[in-house]
Design an enzyme around this catalytic site. Structure first.
Site, PDB file in Angstrom:
ATOM      1  N   SER A 136       0.869  -1.177   0.000  1.00 26.42           N
ATOM      2  CA  SER A 136       0.000   0.000   0.000  1.00 26.42           C
ATOM      3  C   SER A 136       0.896   1.214   0.000  1.00 26.42           C
ATOM      4  O   SER A 136       2.062   1.144   0.436  1.00 26.42           O
ATOM      5  CB  SER A 136      -0.880   0.005   1.251  1.00 26.42           C
ATOM      6  OG  SER A 136      -1.525   1.257   1.425  1.00 26.42           O
ATOM      7  N   LYS A 150       2.006  -2.574   6.858  1.00 25.33           N
ATOM      8  CA  LYS A 150       2.308  -2.362   5.439  1.00 25.33           C
ATOM      9  C   LYS A 150       3.750  -1.890   5.245  1.00 25.33           C
ATOM     10  O   LYS A 150       4.396  -2.234   4.254  1.00 25.33           O
ATOM     11  CB  LYS A 150       1.309  -1.399   4.810  1.00 25.33           C
ATOM     12  CG  LYS A 150      -0.090  -1.998   4.662  1.00 25.33           C
ATOM     13  CD  LYS A 150      -0.069  -3.262   3.804  1.00 25.33           C
ATOM     14  CE  LYS A 150      -1.467  -3.801   3.541  1.00 25.33           C
ATOM     15  NZ  LYS A 150      -1.473  -4.996   2.672  1.00 25.33           N
ATOM     16  N   TYR A 171      -2.324  -0.788  10.556  1.00 29.43           N
ATOM     17  CA  TYR A 171      -2.269  -0.928   9.106  1.00 29.43           C
ATOM     18  C   TYR A 171      -0.981  -0.316   8.566  1.00 29.43           C
ATOM     19  O   TYR A 171      -0.267  -0.934   7.763  1.00 29.43           O
ATOM     20  CB  TYR A 171      -3.486  -0.259   8.468  1.00 29.43           C
ATOM     21  CG  TYR A 171      -3.593  -0.496   6.982  1.00 29.43           C
ATOM     22  CD1 TYR A 171      -4.028  -1.727   6.489  1.00 29.43           C
ATOM     23  CD2 TYR A 171      -3.256   0.499   6.073  1.00 29.43           C
ATOM     24  CE1 TYR A 171      -4.121  -1.952   5.120  1.00 29.43           C
ATOM     25  CE2 TYR A 171      -3.344   0.283   4.706  1.00 29.43           C
ATOM     26  CZ  TYR A 171      -3.775  -0.945   4.234  1.00 29.43           C
ATOM     27  OH  TYR A 171      -3.861  -1.162   2.883  1.00 29.43           O
TER      28      TYR A 171
END
Length: 273
Positions: free
Chosen positions: A141, A158, A154
């Site tokens: 991402s 990532k 998150y």
């Protein structure tokens, strides 16, 4: 005619029941690859497999046993895995992600990071042993290059996914293992729809269709690029972060202030793949 690096190659896509994973599987088929797909959602996965005439192997590739089982069964189905698209990922972010539970952190680390490690642990030695190499593609991402406002687990997982992909490339890149990290911003998936006040921020540089992400990946093959940036603007943000970190952080803090003003309601969270 399909892409020469994909035609008649055995490929696996995780998190393939919807979103980017489905788009990658569909594009691989169009390029002439032989494809195995996996996902926790067995029903949706079987529907995709039927539509694309490919092999479904539903299951959890994030556990040590699941990763080993997937590599073994996919190898039997394909003869050889030449391309592995480690696409499955989740976001369990709550409004105050600093208070995310250890269980949420552990689950996101398992799916967003350790799944890649566990698959590579089983797959890379096979690629080295037969001397034919392979391609390991991580769907990370832009959050893995920058950060995600309001989403600590998150962002961290990532970043770790990109870091592991970098390490794989450094360690095995000269031994025939090509490694890539796909790092989009907003993509038209369930995760974006569930992003609450972050939706507009993630869509600032256009929310792409999953098919556009797959197209960006295929286009990257001829250039041999490690970073696949479906949103070209991310390259500039990434460079700014590296060259003037304090200024970049100041800009991100201003964005955080804007998000705080919007966050009267809505809960970020969801899955993607």
């Amino acid at each position: 005619m399909g892409h020469p690096q994909l035609t008649d190659r055995g490929a696996v896509v995780t998190g393939a029941a919807r979103g980017i994973g489905r788009a990658l599987a569909e594009r691989l088929v169009a390029e002439g690859a032989r494809v195995v797909v996996t996902d926790l959602d067995a029903e949706a996965l079987h529907q995709v497999a039927t539509e694309l005439d490919i092999v479904p192997l539903p299951g959890d590739c994030s556990s040590p046993e699941g990763a080993a089982d997937l590599v073994e069964k996919a190898t039997l189905a394909l003869g050889r895995i030449d391309v592995f698209c480690a696409n499955a990922g989740i976001d369990r972010t709550q409004p105050d992600s600093l208070q995310a539970s250890d269980a949420d952190w552990a689950q996101m680390l398992d799916v967003n990071v350790m799944a890649h490690v566990r698959v590579a642990r089983n797959l890379v030695p096979r690629w080295l042993a037969d001397g034919q190499g392979g391609r390991f593609v991580v769907t990370a991402s832009a959050a893995g290059l920058l950060t995600m406002i309001g989403a600590a687990p998150y962002s961290v997982t990532k970043h770790a996914a990109v870091g592991f992909a970098e390490w794989l490339s450094v360690t095995y890149g000269e031994r025939g293992v090509a490694v890539q990290a796909i790092c989009p911003q907003g993509v038209q998936t369930a995760m974006l729809e569930q992003a609450g006040p972050l939706k507009d921020l993630l869509s600032h540089d256009e929310a792409l269709a999953p098919e556009a992400v797959a197209e960006a990946w295929v286009a990257s093959l001829d250039e041999g690029r490690f970073l696949v940036l479906p949103h070209p603007e991310v390259a500039g943000y990434y460079a700014a972060r590296a060259t003037d970190t304090d200024r970049w952080l100041g800009g991100m803090r201003r964005l955080q202030t804007k998000v705080d003003a919007l966050a009267q309601h809505g809960t970020p969270g969801g899955d993607h793949g």
